[in-house]
Design an enzyme around this catalytic site. Structure first.
Site, PDB file in Angstrom:
ATOM      1  N   CYS A  74       0.797  -1.224   0.000  1.00 21.31           N
ATOM      2  CA  CYS A  74       0.000   0.000   0.000  1.00 21.31           C
ATOM      3  C   CYS A  74       0.829   1.273   0.000  1.00 21.31           C
ATOM      4  CB  CYS A  74      -0.943  -0.018   1.203  1.00 21.31           C
ATOM      5  SG  CYS A  74      -2.005   1.425   1.290  1.00 21.31           S
ATOM      6  N   HIS A 128      -1.038   6.524   2.804  1.00 19.34           N
ATOM      7  CA  HIS A 128      -1.105   5.475   3.821  1.00 19.34           C
ATOM      8  C   HIS A 128      -1.061   6.163   5.180  1.00 19.34           C
ATOM      9  CE1 HIS A 128      -0.903   1.310   5.094  1.00 19.34           C
ATOM     10  NE2 HIS A 128      -0.127   1.742   6.088  1.00 19.34           N
TER      11      HIS A 128
END
Length: 249
Positions: A74, A128
């Site tokens: 991610c 993130h």
């Protein structure tokens, strides 16, 4: 590469033209969406995906069918997309490193709009979260970043579940995380619209959906779309021969 360049060109074009921008991100999307059907479509071992709104948006959009992430993690992928630089430049390979510390003080897409007179508003999962973005990269936003919470989300992690049909009575006074974030984005679009219409201050609003990333938590009506009888497992459940160990983690 193509997706990164396209998004950056769109960002520059929009800023120069002073258009309003709604930037949508969804986490861990699957390639089995019907909009991606074609010669590169994955093996049909899954039930049909019900995604009418995404399908409608795709029909009105430039759809890049082979725009792959920079890295299958991610934070590296999000850092790459939002700064226009590869992971070997950002030096982000995990979920902890903050690119401004380990890579460089790169300008992000929302930061670029902010520096060009836009009101930049973010909610949900764009960067993130946590240390990997210095808690949603405050430099990028004109408004305080919004992230939903509350009992409807907390119980999921308290019980350490990987999936759950959320009882509707639990949601009487609260909504799930993505719903709260989406409601916030809608509210901010309405709030920012008058200044945008007058040409005084256009907006860049980013809404990041946490789903369909696990834990797979949703109300029963979404699970009902995929009865167990419609799901079949791959005939060969084993990893390819000589697959690198890092791919097995």
């Amino acid at each position: 590469m193509m997706l990164r360049v396209t998004l950056l060109l769109m960002a520059v074009t929009a800023a120069l033209a002073r258009m309003n921008v709604l930037f949508l991100v969804s986490d861990d999307m699957r390639p089995e969406l019907s909009i991606f059907k074609g010669k590169d479509f994955p093996s049909p071992v899954h039930p049909p995906i019900h995604s009418p709104n995404l399908d409608a948006l795709a029909r009105r959009s430039l759809l890049l069918k082979r725009a792959h992430v920079q890295q299958a993690v991610c934070s590296p992928s999000r850092s790459s997309l939002l700064t226009g630089r590869r992971p070997d430049t950002t030096h982000v390979y995990d979920l902890q490193a903050y690119w401004r510390v380990v890579g460089g003080n790169f300008t992000t897409i929302p930061q670029y709009f902010k520096e060009n007179g836009y009101r930049t508003i973010g909610s949900g999962k764009i960067f993130h979260p946590g240390h990997a973005s210095n808690y949603n990269d405050p430099i990028s936003w004109t408004d305080p970043y919004f992230e939903a919470g509350g009992p409807a989300n907390d119980f999921v992690y308290k019980e350490h579940v990987s999936w759950m049909n959320v009882p509707m009575d639990l949601l009487k006074n609260n909504s799930l995380q993505d719903t709260q974030n989406a409601d916030f984005a809608i509210k901010m679009i309405r709030e920012a619209a008058p200044q945008a219409r007058s040409g005084e201050r256009p907006f860049f609003i980013a809404q990041g959906f946490h789903k369909p990333h696990l834990p797979f938590v949703a109300t029963m009506r979404f699970f009902d779309m995929y009865p167990e009888s419609s799901i079949s497992l791959p005939a060969n459940p084993y990893a390819p021969d000589k697959m690198p160990e890092i791919c097995m983690v």
